[in-house]
Design a protein around this motif. Structure first.
Motif, short mmCIF file in Angstrom:
data_model
loop_
_atom_site.label_atom_id
_atom_site.label_comp_id
_atom_site.label_asym_id
_atom_site.label_seq_id
_atom_site.Cartn_x
_atom_site.Cartn_y
_atom_site.Cartn_z
N ASP A 21 0.86 -1.18 0.00
CA ASP A 21 0.00 0.00 0.00
C ASP A 21 0.89 1.23 0.00
N ILE A 22 0.67 2.14 -0.96
CA ILE A 22 1.49 3.33 -1.09
C ILE A 22 0.58 4.54 -1.09
N VAL A 28 -0.09 7.21 -11.93
CA VAL A 28 0.49 5.93 -12.32
C VAL A 28 0.95 6.12 -13.76
N GLU A 29 2.26 6.19 -13.97
CA GLU A 29 2.81 6.44 -15.30
C GLU A 29 2.65 5.23 -16.21
N SER A 30 2.97 4.04 -15.67
CA SER A 30 2.83 2.81 -16.45
C SER A 30 2.83 1.63 -15.49
N PHE A 31 2.30 0.51 -15.99
CA PHE A 31 2.35 -0.70 -15.18
C PHE A 31 2.12 -1.92 -16.05
N ARG A 48 9.10 -3.36 -8.68
CA ARG A 48 9.35 -4.50 -9.56
C ARG A 48 9.02 -5.81 -8.85
N GLY A 49 8.56 -6.78 -9.64
CA GLY A 49 8.24 -8.08 -9.06
C GLY A 49 7.67 -9.02 -10.10
N GLN A 50 6.89 -9.99 -9.64
CA GLN A 50 6.26 -10.97 -10.51
C GLN A 50 4.77 -11.02 -10.21
N ASN A 51 3.99 -11.23 -11.26
CA ASN A 51 2.53 -11.34 -11.13
C ASN A 51 1.93 -10.15 -10.39
N LEU A 52 2.44 -8.96 -10.66
CA LEU A 52 1.93 -7.76 -10.00
C LEU A 52 0.61 -7.34 -10.63
N HIS A 53 -0.32 -6.93 -9.80
CA HIS A 53 -1.56 -6.35 -10.28
C HIS A 53 -2.06 -5.32 -9.28
N MET A 54 -2.81 -4.36 -9.80
CA MET A 54 -3.32 -3.27 -8.98
C MET A 54 -4.60 -3.73 -8.28
N VAL A 64 -2.41 3.77 -3.82
CA VAL A 64 -2.30 2.64 -4.75
C VAL A 64 -1.99 1.40 -3.93
N SER A 65 -2.72 0.32 -4.20
CA SER A 65 -2.45 -0.98 -3.57
C SER A 65 -2.06 -1.96 -4.65
N ILE A 66 -0.96 -2.66 -4.43
CA ILE A 66 -0.42 -3.61 -5.41
C ILE A 66 -0.28 -4.96 -4.73
N GLU A 67 -0.65 -6.02 -5.46
CA GLU A 67 -0.46 -7.38 -4.97
C GLU A 67 0.40 -8.15 -5.95
N GLY A 68 1.11 -9.15 -5.46
CA GLY A 68 1.98 -9.98 -6.27
C GLY A 68 3.24 -10.28 -5.45
N THR A 69 4.27 -10.78 -6.10
CA THR A 69 5.54 -11.03 -5.43
C THR A 69 6.45 -9.83 -5.68
#
Length: 93
Positions: A21-22, A28-31, A48-54, A64-69
């Protein structure tokens, strides 16, 4: 905790490298599923990570909340941020 009016304020909360959580996000420029580029009150931030999604986005609240590794969080300095923004701008026209 109270903050002076006009002062920069940002919080980053990470749980087990899976949830992030940020606050203080202006744009959000890009994702994609491996990288997020966020414009924050404290500068450009790359996640940066893997399987990231908003999971959640509220620019009105600056959240902004992001989940993933999650592998890394990096702030870009002024010159690198401008170069990176230009690169992403070219990629996502």
């Amino acid at each position: 905790m109270e903050h002076a009016k006009g002062a920069k304020h940002q919080e980053i909360r990470m749980l087990n490298r899976k949830s992030l959580d940020i606050t203080g996000v202006g744009n959000v420029e890009s994702f994609d599923n491996e990288e997020f580029l966020l414009e924050t009150e404290c500068g450009f931030l790359t996640v940066r990570g893997q399987n990231l999604h908003m999971k959640n986005l509220s620019l009105e609240q600056g959240l902004v909340s992001i989940e993933g590794t999650i592998h890394s969080l990096v702030y870009l300095d002024g010159s690198a941020g401008a170069k990176s923004k230009g690169l992403f701008g070219k990629l996502f026209k």
